[in-house]
Scaffold this motif. Sequence first.
Motif, PDB file in Angstrom:
ATOM      1  N   UNK A 290       0.815  -1.219   0.000  1.00 18.84           N
ATOM      2  CA  UNK A 290       0.000   0.000   0.000  1.00 18.84           C
ATOM      3  C   UNK A 290       0.849   1.269   0.000  1.00 18.84           C
ATOM      4  N   UNK A 291       2.181   1.119  -0.053  1.00 21.48           N
ATOM      5  CA  UNK A 291       3.070   2.270   0.045  1.00 21.48           C
ATOM      6  C   UNK A 291       3.771   2.546  -1.286  1.00 21.48           C
ATOM      7  N   UNK A 292       4.364   3.716  -1.376  1.00 22.28           N
ATOM      8  CA  UNK A 292       5.088   4.084  -2.596  1.00 22.28           C
ATOM      9  C   UNK A 292       6.340   3.257  -2.799  1.00 22.28           C
ATOM     10  N   UNK A 293       6.814   2.608  -1.736  1.00 26.71           N
ATOM     11  CA  UNK A 293       8.043   1.806  -1.847  1.00 26.71           C
ATOM     12  C   UNK A 293       7.801   0.446  -2.488  1.00 26.71           C
ATOM     13  N   UNK A 294       6.533   0.102  -2.716  1.00 28.60           N
ATOM     14  CA  UNK A 294       6.236  -1.255  -3.157  1.00 28.60           C
ATOM     15  C   UNK A 294       6.937  -1.664  -4.465  1.00 28.60           C
ATOM     16  N   UNK A 295       6.951  -0.858  -5.515  1.00 24.29           N
ATOM     17  CA  UNK A 295       7.607  -1.308  -6.747  1.00 24.29           C
ATOM     18  C   UNK A 295       9.055  -1.731  -6.524  1.00 24.29           C
ATOM     19  N   UNK A 296       9.779  -0.980  -5.717  1.00 30.28           N
ATOM     20  CA  UNK A 296      11.176  -1.315  -5.453  1.00 30.28           C
ATOM     21  C   UNK A 296      11.279  -2.589  -4.615  1.00 30.28           C
ATOM     22  N   UNK A 297      10.377  -2.751  -3.639  1.00 28.23           N
ATOM     23  CA  UNK A 297      10.373  -3.964  -2.815  1.00 28.23           C
ATOM     24  C   UNK A 297       9.989  -5.171  -3.661  1.00 28.23           C
ATOM     25  N   UNK A 298       8.960  -5.008  -4.483  1.00 30.49           N
ATOM     26  CA  UNK A 298       8.469  -6.114  -5.303  1.00 30.49           C
ATOM     27  C   UNK A 298       9.541  -6.624  -6.259  1.00 30.49           C
ATOM     28  N   UNK A 299      10.419  -5.735  -6.699  1.00 31.11           N
ATOM     29  CA  UNK A 299      11.457  -6.119  -7.653  1.00 31.11           C
ATOM     30  C   UNK A 299      12.427  -7.139  -7.070  1.00 31.11           C
ATOM     31  N   UNK A 300      12.658  -7.077  -5.756  1.00 30.11           N
ATOM     32  CA  UNK A 300      13.605  -8.015  -5.148  1.00 30.11           C
ATOM     33  C   UNK A 300      12.950  -9.160  -4.412  1.00 30.11           C
ATOM     34  N   UNK A 301      11.635  -9.117  -4.265  1.00 25.81           N
ATOM     35  CA  UNK A 301      10.914 -10.116  -3.474  1.00 25.81           C
ATOM     36  C   UNK A 301      10.641 -11.375  -4.302  1.00 25.81           C
ATOM     37  N   UNK A 302      10.739 -12.529  -3.653  1.00 28.91           N
ATOM     38  CA  UNK A 302      10.399 -13.781  -4.317  1.00 28.91           C
ATOM     39  C   UNK A 302      11.423 -14.248  -5.323  1.00 28.91           C
TER      40      UNK A 302
END
Length: 367
Positions: A290-302
């Motif tokens: 739900x935050x603006x940081x999600x795209x950057x987090x999603x890129x390294x997750x999983x």
Amino acid sequence: MTRFDSRTDRPETAPVRTADVAEGLAAVDGRLAAFFAERIAASAGYGEDYQQLWAGARAAADGGKRMRPRFVLSTTASLGAGIDAAAIDTATAFELLHTAFLLHDDVIDGDTVRRGRPNLSGEFAGDAAAAGATPAQARLWGEAASILAGDLLLHAATALVGRLDVPAPARERLLDVLDHSLVVTAAGELADVALAVGLTPPSLPAVLGMTERKTAEYSVAGPIMAGAILAGADDGLLSVLAEYGRLVGVAFQLGDDLLGVYGDQRATGKSVLSDLREGKKTTLIAFARTTEAWPEIADGLGRDDLTPAGAARLAALLEACGARRFAERLLAEHVEQAIAALDVPQVPSVLAAELTAIARGCIGRAG
């Protein structure tokens, strides 16, 4: 003998002796050892593979923290009842239930290692591969073994409770608690898979609902209620304990989620890579989405190739976006709500003190 505190009308019991619970847990270990020894011996007549399956089930039950048996025994003792054979068997049944869920979890998650060694699936798959099976055949052999072992332990847990030497009404109530624990946990497991494969959007309500069903019922609420039933608790007390168990069960899982990213692996034994590599749908991740940081987090997750440095970077991003603070606050709120639920006349002061300490321990685990 139960007595009442005239200041609060809260029933009291004599203080719980830690040694009694410790002796009870040792007896649970002995009961487990005897159970598996009997099953391994009996399985010899059905072939080496089946005997190996039971030996693997025994190994899966080794080395656990015995949290669920402790809840059964400490609740029974806190309510002034003795830790007798019925309490030991009930505590053992919840440990068998837990082991069964672990075996099935390994199949669902595709895991072949647990606690740093091959799990039952991994052991059987490795043996099959060594005998010349293809990778697909070896995987099928390993997964079949884990599924069957888990099924057998689910049945054994129910059989243990069904044979308890207690009055029939108490035995029926215990069977109802065990059955409810199993049914609700299966619903939580299915919800977890739906989140993992993207069939359910990983919203915060969805993740918290899954956590409550998959963890709280069989890990906390069920064992505590079972211990109370053995001590003769009425429906009013059981209702309070069910709510307490729901709240503390969620708090325990929130603590695990935090340890999975911010814990000290040397102290906890829990990897700070596996949850992030798996892309596990935790409360931390649900909030981060739900935050603006999600795209950057999603890129390294999983990512299977996530390194320790990459995990540390994700942990920092989750902290910077407020996910860690949110999860810690939510954990603390569940703990305080659980403690508040105990502040009623139905809960004896000794039991309230015991359960309050357990609840507050959730915060210490994640700190």
